[in-house]
Design a protein around this motif. Sequence first.
Motif, mmCIF file in Angstrom:
data_model
loop_
_atom_site.group_PDB
_atom_site.id
_atom_site.type_symbol
_atom_site.label_atom_id
_atom_site.label_comp_id
_atom_site.label_asym_id
_atom_site.label_seq_id
_atom_site.Cartn_x
_atom_site.Cartn_y
_atom_site.Cartn_z
ATOM 1 N N ALA A 24 0.845 -1.199 0.000
ATOM 2 C CA ALA A 24 0.000 0.000 0.000
ATOM 3 C C ALA A 24 0.880 1.249 0.000
ATOM 4 O O ALA A 24 1.990 1.242 0.528
ATOM 5 N N ARG A 25 0.371 2.309 -0.599
ATOM 6 C CA ARG A 25 1.093 3.582 -0.641
ATOM 7 C C ARG A 25 0.749 4.423 0.582
ATOM 8 O O ARG A 25 -0.375 4.388 1.069
ATOM 9 N N VAL A 26 1.726 5.195 1.031
ATOM 10 C CA VAL A 26 1.477 6.146 2.107
ATOM 11 C C VAL A 26 0.922 7.411 1.467
ATOM 12 O O VAL A 26 1.506 7.954 0.534
ATOM 13 N N ARG A 27 -0.224 7.843 1.943
ATOM 14 C CA ARG A 27 -0.887 9.037 1.434
ATOM 15 C C ARG A 27 -1.123 9.986 2.609
ATOM 16 O O ARG A 27 -0.996 9.589 3.760
ATOM 17 N N THR A 28 -1.478 11.214 2.305
ATOM 18 C CA THR A 28 -1.719 12.206 3.349
ATOM 19 C C THR A 28 -3.120 12.762 3.216
ATOM 20 O O THR A 28 -3.524 13.176 2.135
ATOM 21 N N SER A 29 -3.837 12.770 4.320
ATOM 22 C CA SER A 29 -5.185 13.328 4.359
ATOM 23 C C SER A 29 -5.089 14.837 4.553
ATOM 24 O O SER A 29 -4.302 15.310 5.372
ATOM 25 N N TRP A 30 -5.902 15.588 3.813
ATOM 26 C CA TRP A 30 -5.981 17.042 4.009
ATOM 27 C C TRP A 30 -7.411 17.461 4.312
ATOM 28 O O TRP A 30 -7.822 18.566 4.013
ATOM 29 N N THR A 31 -8.165 16.555 4.948
ATOM 30 C CA THR A 31 -9.528 16.885 5.342
ATOM 31 C C THR A 31 -9.506 17.755 6.598
ATOM 32 O O THR A 31 -8.485 17.836 7.298
ATOM 33 N N VAL A 32 -10.624 18.380 6.898
ATOM 34 C CA VAL A 32 -10.721 19.221 8.093
ATOM 35 C C VAL A 32 -10.520 18.381 9.356
ATOM 36 O O VAL A 32 -9.901 18.833 10.318
ATOM 37 N N ASP A 33 -11.016 17.155 9.353
ATOM 38 C CA ASP A 33 -10.904 16.302 10.536
ATOM 39 C C ASP A 33 -9.513 15.692 10.721
ATOM 40 O O ASP A 33 -9.133 15.363 11.841
ATOM 41 N N PRO A 35 -6.162 16.815 9.039
ATOM 42 C CA PRO A 35 -5.194 17.496 8.187
ATOM 43 C C PRO A 35 -3.768 17.023 8.453
ATOM 44 O O PRO A 35 -3.310 17.005 9.582
ATOM 45 N N GLY A 36 -3.097 16.594 7.396
ATOM 46 C CA GLY A 36 -1.709 16.170 7.526
ATOM 47 C C GLY A 36 -1.507 14.766 8.076
ATOM 48 O O GLY A 36 -0.379 14.318 8.233
ATOM 49 N N ARG A 37 -2.578 14.078 8.337
ATOM 50 C CA ARG A 37 -2.474 12.731 8.916
ATOM 51 C C ARG A 37 -2.237 11.710 7.803
ATOM 52 O O ARG A 37 -2.944 11.669 6.806
ATOM 53 N N ARG A 38 -1.211 10.885 7.985
ATOM 54 C CA ARG A 38 -0.845 9.918 6.954
ATOM 55 C C ARG A 38 -1.603 8.604 7.130
ATOM 56 O O ARG A 38 -1.946 8.214 8.239
ATOM 57 N N PHE A 39 -1.845 7.957 5.984
ATOM 58 C CA PHE A 39 -2.519 6.663 6.003
ATOM 59 C C PHE A 39 -2.019 5.805 4.853
ATOM 60 O O PHE A 39 -1.412 6.297 3.907
#
Length: 113
Positions: A24-33, A35-39
Motif C-alpha cells: 500500500a502507498r502512504v498518502r496524506t489526508s488534508w480533510t478538516v478532521d 489534516p496532515g495525517r498519513r494513512f
Amino acid sequence: MSSTSSFLTSPVGRYAICFCRQEARVRTSWTVDNPGRRFFGCRFWKVDGGGCNFFKWLDDPIEDRSKTVILSLLKEKREFASKRGKDTSSAKFYKNALLASWVFLLHCVFSNM
C-alpha cells in the motif's frame, strides 16, 4: 472501513499490504478532521476505478490544537498563493508592455534610416 491487514516492519520502516496483495502507498489526508495525517491506501485507488479500497491509518489521531494550527497555516498558504498569482498576472502585463514599447522604439528608430 475495517481491514484484516496489519502493519509490517522492514529495515526501512512500516508498510502494509492491501487486499490486492500489493504494498500500500502512504498518502496524506488534508480533510478538516485529519489534516496532515498519513494513512496507507491501495496503490490502485483512483486508477481507472480500480483498487480494493484498502485504508489504514499510519499516524495516531491529531490533537485539536494541532488541527487548528495546521488548518490556519493551510489557509494562509492558499491566501498567499492567491495573492501571488494576482501579482504574477500584473507582472506579466508590465513585462509585455515593456517588450511592446521596445519593439515600437526599435521600429521607429530603424524605419527612419
